[in-house]
Design a protein around this motif. Structure first.
Motif, PDB file in Angstrom:
ATOM      1  N   PRO A 194       0.830  -1.218   0.000  1.00 54.04           N
ATOM      2  CA  PRO A 194       0.000   0.000   0.000  1.00 54.04           C
ATOM      3  C   PRO A 194       0.863   1.266   0.000  1.00 54.04           C
ATOM      4  N   GLY A 195       0.501   2.199  -0.843  1.00 51.25           N
ATOM      5  CA  GLY A 195       1.208   3.480  -0.886  1.00 51.25           C
ATOM      6  C   GLY A 195       2.564   3.406  -1.539  1.00 51.25           C
ATOM      7  N   ILE A 196       2.808   2.412  -2.356  1.00 56.04           N
ATOM      8  CA  ILE A 196       4.109   2.287  -3.003  1.00 56.04           C
ATOM      9  C   ILE A 196       4.389   3.544  -3.833  1.00 56.04           C
ATOM     10  N   TYR A 197       5.558   4.084  -3.724  1.00 55.29           N
ATOM     11  CA  TYR A 197       6.034   5.322  -4.347  1.00 55.29           C
ATOM     12  C   TYR A 197       5.466   6.583  -3.696  1.00 55.29           C
ATOM     13  N   ARG A 198       4.390   6.443  -2.920  1.00 50.26           N
ATOM     14  CA  ARG A 198       3.874   7.615  -2.219  1.00 50.26           C
ATOM     15  C   ARG A 198       4.449   7.710  -0.810  1.00 50.26           C
ATOM     16  N   VAL A 199       4.605   6.571  -0.134  1.00 47.78           N
ATOM     17  CA  VAL A 199       5.155   6.534   1.217  1.00 47.78           C
ATOM     18  C   VAL A 199       6.665   6.761   1.149  1.00 47.78           C
ATOM     19  N   SER A 200       7.174   7.616   2.011  1.00 48.70           N
ATOM     20  CA  SER A 200       8.616   7.922   2.023  1.00 48.70           C
ATOM     21  C   SER A 200       9.374   6.879   2.843  1.00 48.70           C
ATOM     22  N   GLY A 201      10.565   6.531   2.367  1.00 45.28           N
ATOM     23  CA  GLY A 201      11.449   5.636   3.115  1.00 45.28           C
ATOM     24  C   GLY A 201      12.346   6.427   4.048  1.00 45.28           C
ATOM     25  N   ASN A 202      13.114   5.711   4.863  1.00 45.63           N
ATOM     26  CA  ASN A 202      14.038   6.355   5.787  1.00 45.63           C
ATOM     27  C   ASN A 202      15.118   7.098   5.007  1.00 45.63           C
ATOM     28  N   LEU A 203      15.231   8.410   5.239  1.00 50.37           N
ATOM     29  CA  LEU A 203      16.142   9.239   4.453  1.00 50.37           C
ATOM     30  C   LEU A 203      17.598   8.842   4.664  1.00 50.37           C
ATOM     31  N   ALA A 204      17.965   8.497   5.893  1.00 50.40           N
ATOM     32  CA  ALA A 204      19.354   8.107   6.167  1.00 50.40           C
ATOM     33  C   ALA A 204      19.724   6.850   5.388  1.00 50.40           C
ATOM     34  N   THR A 205      18.811   5.895   5.329  1.00 52.91           N
ATOM     35  CA  THR A 205      19.075   4.658   4.586  1.00 52.91           C
ATOM     36  C   THR A 205      19.137   4.936   3.089  1.00 52.91           C
ATOM     37  N   ILE A 206      18.274   5.838   2.622  1.00 53.14           N
ATOM     38  CA  ILE A 206      18.310   6.209   1.203  1.00 53.14           C
ATOM     39  C   ILE A 206      19.648   6.862   0.859  1.00 53.14           C
ATOM     40  N   GLN A 207      20.129   7.725   1.738  1.00 51.61           N
ATOM     41  CA  GLN A 207      21.426   8.368   1.504  1.00 51.61           C
ATOM     42  C   GLN A 207      22.557   7.342   1.497  1.00 51.61           C
ATOM     43  N   LEU A 260      -3.387   0.657  -3.636  1.00 50.91           N
ATOM     44  CA  LEU A 260      -4.121   1.920  -3.489  1.00 50.91           C
ATOM     45  C   LEU A 260      -3.485   3.062  -4.274  1.00 50.91           C
ATOM     46  N   MET A 261      -2.735   2.738  -5.317  1.00 52.22           N
ATOM     47  CA  MET A 261      -2.079   3.771  -6.125  1.00 52.22           C
ATOM     48  C   MET A 261      -2.720   3.793  -7.508  1.00 52.22           C
ATOM     49  N   SER A 262      -3.524   4.818  -7.747  1.00 52.27           N
ATOM     50  CA  SER A 262      -4.206   4.972  -9.029  1.00 52.27           C
ATOM     51  C   SER A 262      -3.328   5.754 -10.000  1.00 52.27           C
ATOM     52  N   THR A 263      -3.840   5.920 -11.214  1.00 52.53           N
ATOM     53  CA  THR A 263      -3.121   6.721 -12.205  1.00 52.53           C
ATOM     54  C   THR A 263      -2.931   8.153 -11.728  1.00 52.53           C
TER      55      THR A 263
END
Length: 475
Positions: free
Chosen positions: A313-326, A424-427
Protein backbone atom coordinates in the motif's frame (compact mmCIF):
# COMPACT_ATOMS: atom_id res chain seq x y z
CA UNK A 1 17.06 56.91 78.69
CA UNK A 2 17.96 55.36 75.31
CA UNK A 3 19.57 52.38 77.01
CA UNK A 4 16.51 51.79 79.11
CA UNK A 5 14.24 51.83 76.10
CA UNK A 6 16.42 49.32 74.25
CA UNK A 7 16.61 47.11 77.31
CA UNK A 8 12.86 47.06 77.72
CA UNK A 9 12.41 46.24 74.08
CA UNK A 10 14.90 43.35 74.23
CA UNK A 11 13.35 41.91 77.39
CA UNK A 12 9.88 42.03 75.97
CA UNK A 13 11.12 40.36 72.77
CA UNK A 14 12.63 37.52 74.84
CA UNK A 15 9.43 37.10 76.77
CA UNK A 16 7.34 36.88 73.60
CA UNK A 17 9.79 34.36 72.18
CA UNK A 18 9.50 32.10 75.22
CA UNK A 19 5.74 32.16 74.87
CA UNK A 20 5.80 31.23 71.13
CA UNK A 21 7.36 28.22 69.43
CA UNK A 22 10.52 29.62 67.93
CA UNK A 23 8.76 32.54 66.23
CA UNK A 24 10.31 35.96 66.44
CA UNK A 25 8.09 38.89 67.25
CA UNK A 26 9.07 42.49 67.50
CA UNK A 27 7.12 44.94 69.54
CA UNK A 28 7.84 48.62 69.50
CA UNK A 29 6.82 50.26 72.74
CA UNK A 30 7.42 53.81 71.86
CA UNK A 31 8.27 55.41 68.53
CA UNK A 32 7.93 59.05 69.43
CA UNK A 33 11.57 60.10 69.45
CA UNK A 34 13.91 60.16 66.48
CA UNK A 35 16.30 57.71 68.15
CA UNK A 36 13.50 55.25 68.83
CA UNK A 37 12.40 55.31 65.18
CA UNK A 38 15.93 54.50 64.10
CA UNK A 39 16.02 51.56 66.48
CA UNK A 40 13.06 49.99 64.66
CA UNK A 41 15.29 48.92 61.76
CA UNK A 42 17.47 46.76 64.03
CA UNK A 43 16.06 43.21 63.93
CA UNK A 44 17.22 40.20 65.94
CA UNK A 45 16.80 36.52 65.02
CA UNK A 46 16.11 34.09 67.86
CA UNK A 47 16.56 30.56 66.55
CA UNK A 48 16.30 28.83 69.90
CA UNK A 49 14.58 29.84 73.10
CA UNK A 50 16.67 32.44 74.87
CA UNK A 51 19.44 32.29 72.24
CA UNK A 52 20.25 35.50 70.41
CA UNK A 53 22.18 35.29 67.16
CA UNK A 54 24.23 37.97 65.44
CA UNK A 55 22.21 40.74 63.80
CA UNK A 56 21.49 40.18 60.12
CA UNK A 57 23.10 42.64 57.75
CA UNK A 58 20.50 44.57 55.82
CA UNK A 59 20.02 43.39 52.22
CA UNK A 60 20.04 46.00 49.47
CA UNK A 61 16.33 45.51 48.94
CA UNK A 62 15.68 46.18 52.64
CA UNK A 63 17.80 49.35 53.01
CA UNK A 64 14.73 51.56 53.11
CA UNK A 65 12.75 51.94 56.27
CA UNK A 66 9.86 49.51 55.80
CA UNK A 67 7.29 48.74 58.43
CA UNK A 68 8.53 45.64 60.24
CA UNK A 69 6.46 42.51 59.78
CA UNK A 70 5.38 40.36 62.68
CA UNK A 71 7.44 37.42 61.45
CA UNK A 72 10.91 37.82 59.95
CA UNK A 73 11.27 35.70 56.78
CA UNK A 74 14.11 33.17 56.44
CA UNK A 75 17.51 34.26 55.19
CA UNK A 76 16.95 32.57 51.81
CA UNK A 77 13.89 34.70 51.20
CA UNK A 78 15.74 37.87 52.16
CA UNK A 79 18.36 37.07 49.50
CA UNK A 80 15.81 36.74 46.67
CA UNK A 81 16.35 39.55 44.18
CA UNK A 82 13.79 38.74 41.51
CA UNK A 83 11.20 36.09 40.73
CA UNK A 84 8.59 35.46 38.09
CA UNK A 85 7.51 33.33 35.13
CA UNK A 86 9.72 32.93 32.04
CA UNK A 87 10.06 30.43 29.21
CA UNK A 88 13.07 28.18 29.80
CA UNK A 89 14.94 25.62 27.68
CA UNK A 90 18.06 23.70 28.71
CA UNK A 91 20.19 23.11 25.59
CA UNK A 92 23.40 21.68 27.10
CA UNK A 93 24.33 19.64 30.15
CA UNK A 94 28.02 19.53 31.00
CA UNK A 95 28.90 20.51 27.43
CA UNK A 96 26.67 17.80 25.92
CA UNK A 97 24.05 19.23 23.61
CA UNK A 98 20.42 18.57 24.49
CA UNK A 99 17.23 18.74 22.50
CA UNK A 100 15.61 22.13 22.96
CA UNK A 101 12.30 21.84 24.81
CA UNK A 102 10.62 25.04 25.98
CA UNK A 103 8.65 25.05 29.23
CA UNK A 104 7.19 27.66 31.53
CA UNK A 105 9.15 27.99 34.78
CA UNK A 106 8.87 30.05 37.94
CA UNK A 107 12.36 31.54 38.17
CA UNK A 108 13.90 32.75 41.41
CA UNK A 109 17.06 34.87 41.23
CA UNK A 110 19.21 35.23 44.33
CA UNK A 111 22.61 36.84 44.76
CA UNK A 112 24.51 33.76 43.56
CA UNK A 113 22.15 31.39 41.77
CA UNK A 114 18.97 30.91 39.80
CA UNK A 115 16.42 28.25 40.73
CA UNK A 116 13.73 26.86 38.44
CA UNK A 117 10.32 25.77 39.69
CA UNK A 118 7.20 24.69 37.84
CA UNK A 119 5.12 26.96 40.04
CA UNK A 120 5.56 29.20 43.11
CA UNK A 121 4.12 26.48 45.38
CA UNK A 122 7.20 24.36 44.77
CA UNK A 123 9.36 27.20 46.04
CA UNK A 124 7.41 27.16 49.29
CA UNK A 125 7.85 23.38 49.52
CA UNK A 126 11.60 23.68 49.02
CA UNK A 127 11.74 25.95 52.06
CA UNK A 128 9.86 23.48 54.27
CA UNK A 129 10.79 20.05 52.90
CA UNK A 130 14.50 19.39 52.70
CA UNK A 131 13.98 16.48 50.32
CA UNK A 132 12.85 18.71 47.45
CA UNK A 133 15.67 20.31 45.46
CA UNK A 134 14.87 22.52 42.45
CA UNK A 135 17.08 22.75 39.38
CA UNK A 136 19.71 25.33 40.17
CA UNK A 137 22.19 27.42 38.17
CA UNK A 138 25.34 28.67 39.86
CA UNK A 139 26.01 32.18 38.53
CA UNK A 140 29.60 32.35 39.76
CA UNK A 141 31.72 32.55 36.62
CA UNK A 142 28.67 32.25 34.36
CA UNK A 143 28.26 34.11 31.07
CA UNK A 144 25.10 35.78 29.77
CA UNK A 145 24.43 36.94 26.22
CA UNK A 146 21.60 37.50 23.78
CA UNK A 147 21.03 34.48 21.54
CA UNK A 148 18.84 35.43 18.59
CA UNK A 149 20.34 32.67 16.45
CA UNK A 150 19.49 29.92 18.95
CA UNK A 151 15.72 30.16 18.53
CA UNK A 152 13.05 31.49 16.20
CA UNK A 153 11.40 33.10 19.21
CA UNK A 154 12.04 36.73 20.02
CA UNK A 155 13.71 38.08 23.19
CA UNK A 156 15.94 35.07 23.89
CA UNK A 157 19.13 35.20 25.96
CA UNK A 158 21.49 32.42 27.02
CA UNK A 159 23.21 31.65 30.32
CA UNK A 160 26.33 29.46 30.19
CA UNK A 161 27.79 28.09 33.43
CA UNK A 162 31.35 27.04 34.20
CA UNK A 163 30.22 23.40 34.27
CA UNK A 164 29.06 23.56 30.66
CA UNK A 165 25.32 23.89 31.27
CA UNK A 166 23.44 26.17 28.88
CA UNK A 167 19.98 27.65 29.41
CA UNK A 168 17.79 29.78 27.18
CA UNK A 169 15.33 32.20 28.79
CA UNK A 170 12.60 34.00 26.87
CA UNK A 171 9.55 36.22 27.21
CA UNK A 172 7.38 37.84 24.57
CA UNK A 173 7.13 41.02 26.66
CA UNK A 174 10.11 43.26 25.92
CA UNK A 175 10.45 45.14 29.19
CA UNK A 176 10.15 41.95 31.25
CA UNK A 177 12.97 40.12 29.45
CA UNK A 178 15.17 43.25 29.50
CA UNK A 179 14.64 43.58 33.23
CA UNK A 180 15.56 39.93 33.78
CA UNK A 181 18.64 40.18 31.57
CA UNK A 182 19.95 43.19 33.46
CA UNK A 183 19.18 41.69 36.87
CA UNK A 184 21.02 38.43 36.09
CA UNK A 185 23.93 40.31 34.51
CA UNK A 186 24.27 42.50 37.60
CA UNK A 187 24.22 39.41 39.83
CA UNK A 188 26.99 37.79 37.77
CA UNK A 189 29.09 40.96 37.76
CA UNK A 190 28.84 41.32 41.54
CA UNK A 191 30.17 37.82 42.21
CA UNK A 192 33.89 37.62 43.04
CA UNK A 193 36.29 35.91 40.67
CA UNK A 194 37.65 33.53 43.25
CA UNK A 195 38.86 29.89 43.05
CA UNK A 196 35.51 28.66 44.36
CA UNK A 197 34.03 29.37 40.95
CA UNK A 198 35.51 26.17 39.55
CA UNK A 199 37.94 27.97 37.27
CA UNK A 200 39.41 24.67 36.15
CA UNK A 201 36.02 23.50 34.92
CA UNK A 202 35.56 26.80 33.12
CA UNK A 203 38.90 26.39 31.35
CA UNK A 204 38.06 22.88 30.25
CA UNK A 205 34.65 23.95 29.03
CA UNK A 206 36.14 26.80 27.04
CA UNK A 207 38.64 24.40 25.50
CA UNK A 208 35.82 22.07 24.53
CA UNK A 209 34.10 24.87 22.59
CA UNK A 210 37.25 26.52 21.23
CA UNK A 211 38.75 26.29 17.78
CA UNK A 212 41.56 23.89 16.92
CA UNK A 213 44.18 26.62 17.26
CA UNK A 214 43.00 27.51 20.75
CA UNK A 215 42.99 23.84 21.64
CA UNK A 216 46.57 23.46 20.49
CA UNK A 217 47.75 26.47 22.51
CA UNK A 218 46.02 25.06 25.61
CA UNK A 219 47.78 21.73 25.28
CA UNK A 220 51.06 23.52 24.68
CA UNK A 221 50.76 25.18 28.10
CA UNK A 222 49.83 21.85 29.66
CA UNK A 223 52.89 20.20 28.11
CA UNK A 224 55.23 22.84 29.54
CA UNK A 225 54.09 21.88 33.03
CA UNK A 226 54.75 18.17 32.52
CA UNK A 227 57.84 16.36 33.73
CA UNK A 228 60.69 15.93 31.22
CA UNK A 229 60.15 12.18 30.92
CA UNK A 230 56.54 12.76 29.84
CA UNK A 231 57.32 15.25 27.06
CA UNK A 232 57.26 12.80 24.19
CA UNK A 233 53.68 13.34 23.15
CA UNK A 234 52.63 14.22 19.65
CA UNK A 235 51.48 17.68 20.71
CA UNK A 236 54.95 18.38 22.18
CA UNK A 237 56.67 17.40 18.96
CA UNK A 238 54.27 19.49 16.91
CA UNK A 239 54.87 22.48 19.15
CA UNK A 240 58.63 22.38 18.95
CA UNK A 241 58.75 21.60 15.24
CA UNK A 242 56.35 24.45 14.48
CA UNK A 243 58.32 26.85 16.65
CA UNK A 244 61.52 26.14 14.75
CA UNK A 245 61.94 28.54 11.83
CA UNK A 246 63.72 26.04 9.64
CA UNK A 247 61.00 23.47 10.16
CA UNK A 248 58.36 26.03 9.23
CA UNK A 249 60.14 26.85 6.00
CA UNK A 250 60.52 23.17 5.20
CA UNK A 251 56.82 22.54 5.73
CA UNK A 252 55.89 25.51 3.55
CA UNK A 253 58.14 24.36 0.73
CA UNK A 254 56.66 20.86 0.83
CA UNK A 255 53.15 22.24 0.72
CA UNK A 256 54.02 24.41 -2.28
CA UNK A 257 55.51 21.43 -4.12
CA UNK A 258 52.45 19.33 -3.35
CA UNK A 259 50.09 22.01 -4.62
CA UNK A 260 52.04 22.61 -7.83
CA UNK A 261 52.39 18.88 -8.50
CA UNK A 262 48.83 17.92 -7.55
CA UNK A 263 47.27 15.61 -10.16
CA UNK A 264 44.48 16.79 -12.42
CA UNK A 265 40.88 15.65 -12.06
CA UNK A 266 41.22 13.50 -15.15
CA UNK A 267 44.29 11.75 -13.70
CA UNK A 268 42.49 11.03 -10.44
CA UNK A 269 39.53 9.64 -12.35
CA UNK A 270 41.80 7.43 -14.47
CA UNK A 271 43.44 6.06 -11.33
CA UNK A 272 40.04 5.41 -9.77
CA UNK A 273 40.59 7.79 -6.86
CA UNK A 274 37.66 9.94 -7.95
CA UNK A 275 34.75 8.15 -9.54
CA UNK A 276 32.00 9.56 -11.68
CA UNK A 277 28.77 9.94 -9.81
CA UNK A 278 25.55 8.19 -10.77
CA UNK A 279 23.31 10.57 -8.83
CA UNK A 280 23.50 14.12 -10.12
CA UNK A 281 25.02 13.27 -13.52
CA UNK A 282 23.32 13.86 -16.85
CA UNK A 283 21.29 10.92 -18.07
CA UNK A 284 23.21 10.63 -21.35
CA UNK A 285 26.53 10.71 -19.43
CA UNK A 286 25.47 7.80 -17.21
CA UNK A 287 24.22 5.81 -20.19
CA UNK A 288 27.37 6.43 -22.23
CA UNK A 289 29.51 5.29 -19.32
CA UNK A 290 27.48 2.09 -19.03
CA UNK A 291 27.13 1.62 -22.81
CA UNK A 292 23.37 1.44 -22.44
CA UNK A 293 20.29 3.59 -22.98
CA UNK A 294 18.76 2.82 -19.56
CA UNK A 295 20.85 3.27 -16.36
CA UNK A 296 21.49 -0.02 -14.57
CA UNK A 297 20.42 1.50 -11.24
CA UNK A 298 16.97 2.30 -12.69
CA UNK A 299 16.69 -1.28 -13.94
CA UNK A 300 17.70 -2.71 -10.56
CA UNK A 301 15.19 -0.60 -8.64
CA UNK A 302 12.34 -1.46 -11.02
CA UNK A 303 13.21 -5.14 -10.81
CA UNK A 304 13.17 -5.02 -6.99
CA UNK A 305 9.80 -3.25 -6.88
CA UNK A 306 8.31 -5.65 -9.42
CA UNK A 307 9.47 -8.53 -7.25
CA UNK A 308 8.28 -7.38 -3.80
CA UNK A 309 6.51 -4.04 -4.00
CA UNK A 310 3.54 -4.25 -6.35
CA UNK A 311 1.10 -5.11 -3.56
CA UNK A 312 2.53 -2.72 -0.94
CA UNK A 313 0.00 0.00 0.00
CA UNK A 314 1.21 3.48 -0.89
CA UNK A 315 4.11 2.29 -3.00
CA UNK A 316 6.03 5.32 -4.35
CA UNK A 317 3.87 7.61 -2.22
CA UNK A 318 5.16 6.53 1.22
CA UNK A 319 8.62 7.92 2.02
CA UNK A 320 11.45 5.64 3.12
CA UNK A 321 14.04 6.36 5.79
CA UNK A 322 16.14 9.24 4.45
CA UNK A 323 19.35 8.11 6.17
CA UNK A 324 19.08 4.66 4.59
CA UNK A 325 18.31 6.21 1.20
CA UNK A 326 21.43 8.37 1.50
CA UNK A 327 23.45 5.28 2.37
CA UNK A 328 22.14 3.53 -0.75
CA UNK A 329 22.97 6.61 -2.80
CA UNK A 330 26.54 6.62 -1.45
CA UNK A 331 27.06 2.97 -2.36
CA UNK A 332 25.75 3.53 -5.88
CA UNK A 333 27.96 6.58 -6.39
CA UNK A 334 31.00 4.60 -5.26
CA UNK A 335 30.17 1.93 -7.83
CA UNK A 336 30.20 -0.70 -5.14
CA UNK A 337 28.41 -3.95 -5.76
CA UNK A 338 24.75 -3.40 -5.05
CA UNK A 339 22.36 -6.13 -4.05
CA UNK A 340 18.89 -4.77 -3.39
CA UNK A 341 17.83 -8.15 -2.00
CA UNK A 342 20.14 -7.56 0.97
CA UNK A 343 18.39 -7.24 4.34
CA UNK A 344 19.51 -3.61 4.77
CA UNK A 345 17.31 -2.69 1.80
CA UNK A 346 14.39 -4.75 3.08
CA UNK A 347 12.13 -1.71 3.25
CA UNK A 348 10.89 -1.35 -0.33
CA UNK A 349 10.12 2.32 0.32
CA UNK A 350 13.88 2.91 0.58
CA UNK A 351 14.30 1.53 -2.95
CA UNK A 352 11.45 3.62 -4.38
CA UNK A 353 12.76 6.68 -2.52
CA UNK A 354 16.21 6.21 -4.04
CA UNK A 355 14.73 5.82 -7.54
CA UNK A 356 12.72 9.03 -7.18
CA UNK A 357 15.83 10.79 -5.83
CA UNK A 358 17.81 9.67 -8.91
CA UNK A 359 15.30 11.29 -11.26
CA UNK A 360 14.92 14.34 -9.03
CA UNK A 361 18.68 15.02 -8.99
CA UNK A 362 19.17 14.78 -12.75
CA UNK A 363 20.65 18.12 -13.92
CA UNK A 364 18.10 18.00 -16.75
CA UNK A 365 14.87 16.09 -16.09
CA UNK A 366 13.77 12.97 -17.94
CA UNK A 367 11.51 15.20 -20.08
CA UNK A 368 14.20 17.61 -21.42
CA UNK A 369 13.80 21.33 -20.90
CA UNK A 370 13.52 21.93 -24.65
CA UNK A 371 10.48 19.65 -24.80
CA UNK A 372 8.65 20.95 -21.72
CA UNK A 373 6.54 23.64 -23.40
CA UNK A 374 5.70 21.32 -26.29
CA UNK A 375 4.38 18.65 -23.92
CA UNK A 376 2.36 21.32 -22.09
CA UNK A 377 0.82 22.54 -25.36
CA UNK A 378 -0.02 18.94 -26.30
CA UNK A 379 -1.84 18.25 -23.04
CA UNK A 380 -3.90 21.42 -23.54
CA UNK A 381 -5.43 20.03 -26.72
CA UNK A 382 -9.13 19.32 -26.11
CA UNK A 383 -9.27 16.28 -28.38
CA UNK A 384 -7.96 13.17 -26.65
CA UNK A 385 -6.85 11.34 -29.82
CA UNK A 386 -5.01 14.40 -31.11
CA UNK A 387 -3.42 14.82 -27.70
CA UNK A 388 -2.17 11.20 -27.75
CA UNK A 389 -0.73 11.55 -31.26
CA UNK A 390 1.15 14.74 -30.44
CA UNK A 391 2.63 13.23 -27.27
CA UNK A 392 3.58 10.09 -29.18
CA UNK A 393 5.43 12.10 -31.81
CA UNK A 394 7.26 14.08 -29.13
CA UNK A 395 8.36 10.89 -27.38
CA UNK A 396 9.78 9.53 -30.65
CA UNK A 397 11.85 12.71 -31.06
CA UNK A 398 13.46 12.38 -27.61
CA UNK A 399 17.14 11.32 -27.29
CA UNK A 400 17.43 7.50 -26.96
CA UNK A 401 18.41 7.53 -23.25
CA UNK A 402 15.39 9.68 -22.39
CA UNK A 403 12.98 7.75 -24.58
CA UNK A 404 14.09 4.27 -23.52
CA UNK A 405 14.30 5.14 -19.83
CA UNK A 406 10.83 6.71 -20.06
CA UNK A 407 9.45 3.57 -21.71
CA UNK A 408 10.90 1.28 -19.02
CA UNK A 409 9.75 3.50 -16.16
CA UNK A 410 6.15 4.05 -17.33
CA UNK A 411 5.87 0.39 -18.31
CA UNK A 412 6.74 -0.45 -14.73
CA UNK A 413 4.26 2.09 -13.37
CA UNK A 414 1.44 0.54 -15.42
CA UNK A 415 2.02 -2.63 -13.39
CA UNK A 416 1.57 -0.58 -10.22
CA UNK A 417 -1.74 0.76 -11.55
CA UNK A 418 -2.93 -2.76 -12.41
CA UNK A 419 -2.59 -3.64 -8.69
CA UNK A 420 -4.36 -0.48 -7.50
CA UNK A 421 -6.93 -2.53 -5.55
CA UNK A 422 -4.10 -3.69 -3.27
CA UNK A 423 -1.53 -0.90 -3.33
CA UNK A 424 -4.12 1.92 -3.49
CA UNK A 425 -2.08 3.77 -6.12
CA UNK A 426 -4.21 4.97 -9.03
CA UNK A 427 -3.12 6.72 -12.20
CA UNK A 428 -3.88 10.07 -10.59
CA UNK A 429 -1.83 9.19 -7.49
CA UNK A 430 1.22 8.21 -9.54
CA UNK A 431 0.77 11.32 -11.70
CA UNK A 432 0.96 13.50 -8.60
CA UNK A 433 4.11 11.69 -7.42
CA UNK A 434 6.03 11.58 -10.71
CA UNK A 435 4.75 14.67 -12.54
CA UNK A 436 6.95 17.27 -10.80
CA UNK A 437 9.83 14.76 -10.59
CA UNK A 438 10.04 14.03 -14.32
CA UNK A 439 8.92 17.36 -15.79
CA UNK A 440 9.87 20.89 -14.87
CA UNK A 441 10.51 24.18 -16.62
CA UNK A 442 14.08 25.38 -16.93
CA UNK A 443 13.16 28.81 -15.54
CA UNK A 444 10.39 28.61 -12.96
CA UNK A 445 8.12 31.63 -13.06
CA UNK A 446 4.89 32.66 -11.40
CA UNK A 447 3.06 29.88 -13.27
CA UNK A 448 4.37 27.12 -10.99
CA UNK A 449 0.88 26.15 -9.80
CA UNK A 450 -0.41 25.91 -13.39
CA UNK A 451 2.68 24.00 -14.47
CA UNK A 452 2.13 21.51 -11.66
CA UNK A 453 -1.35 20.73 -13.00
CA UNK A 454 0.05 20.12 -16.48
CA UNK A 455 2.93 18.05 -15.09
CA UNK A 456 0.49 15.71 -13.35
CA UNK A 457 -1.77 15.47 -16.40
CA UNK A 458 1.14 14.60 -18.72
CA UNK A 459 2.31 11.83 -16.36
CA UNK A 460 -1.27 10.51 -16.13
CA UNK A 461 -1.62 10.46 -19.91
CA UNK A 462 1.66 8.56 -20.29
CA UNK A 463 0.29 5.93 -17.92
CA UNK A 464 -3.29 5.66 -19.14
CA UNK A 465 -2.32 5.63 -22.83
CA UNK A 466 1.00 3.81 -22.47
CA UNK A 467 0.35 1.21 -25.19
CA UNK A 468 -0.65 3.81 -27.80
CA UNK A 469 2.18 6.22 -27.02
CA UNK A 470 4.93 3.57 -27.10
CA UNK A 471 3.34 1.32 -29.76
CA UNK A 472 6.05 2.02 -32.36
CA UNK A 473 8.74 0.85 -29.95
CA UNK A 474 6.89 -2.43 -29.37
CA UNK A 475 6.40 -3.32 -33.03
Amino acid sequence: MQKATNSDTSMETLNSTRQGTGAVQMRIKNANSHHDRLSQSKSMILTDVGKVTEPISRHRRNHSQHVLKDIIPPLEQLMVEKEGYLQKAKIADGGKKLRKNWSTSWIVLSSRKIEFYKEPKQQALSNTKTGYKPESVDLCGAHIEWAKEKSSRKNVFQITTVSGNEFLLQSDIDFIILDWFQAIKNAIDRLPKDPSCSSRNLDLFKIQRSSSSELLSHYDSEIKEQKPENRKSLMFRLHHSASDTSDKNRVKSRLKKFITRRPSLKTLQEKGLIKDQIFGSHLHTVCERENSTVPWFVKQCIEAVDKRGLDVPGIYRVSGNLATIQKLKFIVNQEEKLNLDDSQWEDIHVVTGALKMFFRELPEPLFPYSFFERFVEAIKNPDNNTRIEIVKSLVQKLPPPNRDTMKVLFGHLTKIVSKASKNLMSTQSLGIVFGPTLLRAENETGNMAIHMVYQNQIAELMLSEYNKIFSSEED
